[in-house]
Design a protein around this motif. Structure first.
Motif, short mmCIF file in Angstrom:
data_model
loop_
_atom_site.label_atom_id
_atom_site.label_comp_id
_atom_site.label_asym_id
_atom_site.label_seq_id
_atom_site.Cartn_x
_atom_site.Cartn_y
_atom_site.Cartn_z
N LEU A 176 -7.53 21.54 -5.91
CA LEU A 176 -6.19 22.14 -5.78
C LEU A 176 -5.29 21.75 -6.95
N LEU A 177 -5.33 20.49 -7.34
CA LEU A 177 -4.54 20.07 -8.49
C LEU A 177 -4.99 20.80 -9.76
N HIS A 181 -8.22 8.35 -10.77
CA HIS A 181 -7.71 8.08 -9.42
C HIS A 181 -8.81 8.23 -8.36
N PRO A 182 -9.92 7.52 -8.51
CA PRO A 182 -11.04 7.72 -7.58
C PRO A 182 -10.74 7.30 -6.14
N LEU A 183 -9.78 6.39 -5.97
CA LEU A 183 -9.49 5.90 -4.63
C LEU A 183 -8.76 6.93 -3.78
N TYR A 184 -7.88 7.72 -4.40
CA TYR A 184 -7.03 8.62 -3.63
C TYR A 184 -7.40 10.10 -3.76
N VAL A 185 -7.96 10.50 -4.88
CA VAL A 185 -8.21 11.91 -5.12
C VAL A 185 -9.63 12.26 -4.73
N MET A 200 0.83 -1.20 0.00
CA MET A 200 0.00 0.00 0.00
C MET A 200 0.86 1.26 0.00
N GLU A 201 1.95 1.23 0.79
CA GLU A 201 2.84 2.39 0.84
C GLU A 201 3.52 2.60 -0.51
N GLN A 202 3.89 1.52 -1.18
CA GLN A 202 4.51 1.63 -2.50
C GLN A 202 3.52 2.22 -3.50
N GLU A 203 2.29 1.74 -3.40
CA GLU A 203 1.23 2.24 -4.29
C GLU A 203 0.98 3.72 -4.03
N TYR A 204 1.00 4.09 -2.74
CA TYR A 204 0.78 5.48 -2.35
C TYR A 204 1.91 6.37 -2.89
N GLN A 205 3.15 5.89 -2.82
CA GLN A 205 4.28 6.66 -3.33
C GLN A 205 4.19 6.83 -4.85
N MET A 206 3.72 5.80 -5.53
CA MET A 206 3.53 5.90 -6.98
C MET A 206 2.44 6.92 -7.31
N PHE A 207 1.39 6.89 -6.49
CA PHE A 207 0.29 7.84 -6.66
C PHE A 207 0.79 9.28 -6.46
N LEU A 208 1.59 9.51 -5.43
CA LEU A 208 2.14 10.85 -5.18
C LEU A 208 3.02 11.30 -6.35
N HIS A 209 3.86 10.40 -6.82
CA HIS A 209 4.74 10.75 -7.94
C HIS A 209 3.93 11.13 -9.17
N MET A 210 2.86 10.37 -9.43
CA MET A 210 2.02 10.63 -10.59
C MET A 210 1.34 11.99 -10.49
N GLN A 262 0.67 18.07 1.91
CA GLN A 262 2.10 18.36 1.98
C GLN A 262 2.90 17.41 1.09
N ASN A 263 2.49 16.14 1.07
CA ASN A 263 3.21 15.15 0.26
C ASN A 263 3.06 15.42 -1.24
N ILE A 264 1.89 15.91 -1.63
CA ILE A 264 1.66 16.18 -3.05
C ILE A 264 2.27 17.52 -3.47
N PHE A 265 1.94 18.57 -2.72
CA PHE A 265 2.31 19.93 -3.14
C PHE A 265 3.63 20.41 -2.54
N GLU A 266 4.15 19.64 -1.59
CA GLU A 266 5.48 19.88 -1.02
C GLU A 266 5.68 21.33 -0.58
N GLU A 267 6.68 22.03 -1.17
CA GLU A 267 7.05 23.37 -0.66
C GLU A 267 5.98 24.42 -0.97
N ARG A 268 4.99 24.09 -1.75
CA ARG A 268 3.92 25.06 -2.02
C ARG A 268 3.02 25.26 -0.79
N VAL A 269 3.01 24.28 0.11
CA VAL A 269 2.10 24.31 1.26
C VAL A 269 2.71 25.08 2.42
N ASN A 270 1.93 26.00 2.98
CA ASN A 270 2.33 26.75 4.18
C ASN A 270 1.28 26.52 5.25
N LEU A 271 1.70 25.99 6.40
CA LEU A 271 0.77 25.69 7.49
C LEU A 271 0.70 26.86 8.46
#
Length: 289
Positions: free
Chosen positions: A236-237, A224-228, A163-173, A260-269
């Motif tokens: 946002l995308l 990507h109905p499962l994650y998005v 699942m974590e590998q799938e999630y990382q692939m999803f983030l990369h995509m 944060q994982n998707i948008f990385e440095e664009r996100v300000n908390l």
């Protein structure tokens, strides 16, 4: 005297070290048994109840912290045929986290069982032995339930790893998608509520649901109905802002971590109180008119 016969020199040495560290006098020597090299450790049996409990604890700690991980590793390679050292290492990290109580979301999926109590009970009987005991045979038969339990840990860890590998692939995509998306807004302000985020543009004008849907790339929900989710991530995308300001008093929630994982440095908390309060009421008043 408790005498334990080992096939593995490492096992014998590690258990002897634990016994020595607990103050017990022990000896170590090699021997031939059934034409194979074996290793014997001899430990002086305890005289008091406190000493007995300390020796039981030392042996239990050895079994639960070292042997369980070793058994899990063997299951990965011998039963599931994992060969890649990186994959094995990542799965074993998950198992270690479970054993250390750091992955409660996984361990709560296991049926409750008094693992340590089971081991302590069998180690107590081991101390009663008057003859040398083959550690490997004893653990194979007396601790079979514990070894079987490691199979459950491994199965859960493999599922989590996939699942974590799938999630990382999803983030990369999604990052790849974002890098090619035309910017629709310079910045977006997300205000956290119990019902989700309210969207505001760079001028703090609220974007209602219809406006967000107009910007949204529908392919995101189809592919990507499962994650998005259609309420936060997809808009946002689609807007592809340069900056995303997230106002919340709970920055540990899963959705914010995903942003944060998707948008990385664009996100300000930022905390909720940093949001200009007047714009919240302005938007509500406009909606009521």
């Amino acid at each position: 005297m408790l005498e334990l016969l080992f096939k593995s020199k490492r096992d014998a040495s590690n258990l002897q070290k634990r016994a020595n560290d607990s103050g017990f006098i022990s000896s170590f020597h090699e021997t031939l048994f059934q034409n194979q090299q074996h290793y014997i450790i001899s430990i002086n049996k305890p005289y008091t109840n406190d000493e007995r409990q300390q020796l039981i604890k030392s042996i239990c700690d050895f079994l639960l912290s070292e042997k369980c991980m070793e058994w899990a590793s063997s299951i990965l390679t011998d039963y599931y045929y994992y060969e890649d050292s990186d994959e094995i290492g990542q799965i074993m990290e998950i198992i270690l986290g479970m054993r250390l109580g750091e992955r409660p979301e996984l361990t709560e999926l296991l049926e409750e069982w008094g693992e340590r109590e089971f081991v302590e009970e069998n180690v107590e009987m081991l101390l009663e032995s008057r003859e040398p005991v083959s550690f490997d045979s004893w653990s194979k038969f007396r601790l079979k339930k514990l070894q079987d339990r490691q199979m459950e840990y491994v199965e859960l860890a493999i599922d989590e790893y996939k699942m974590e590998q799938e999630y990382q692939m999803f983030l990369h995509m999604l990052r790849e998608y974002l890098s090619t998306r035309e910017q629709k807004k310079i910045s977006i302000h997300l205000y956290s509520t119990p019902f989700g985020f309210r969207f505001f543009d760079e001028g703090f004008q609220e974007l209602d649901r219809d406006q967000l849907l107009a910007y949204m790339d529908k392919r995101l929900l189809t592919n990507h109905p499962l994650y998005v989710d259609s309420y936060t991530i997809a808009p946002l995308l689609s807007l592809a802002p340069e900056k995303i300001f997230v106002y919340s008093d709970d920055h540990e929630q899963n959705l914010i971590r995903t942003l944060q994982n998707i948008f990385e440095e664009r996100v300000n908390l930022l905390p909720l109180r940093y949001f200009p309060e007047s714009f919240l009421y302005t938007s509500l008043d406009a909606a009521n008119e």
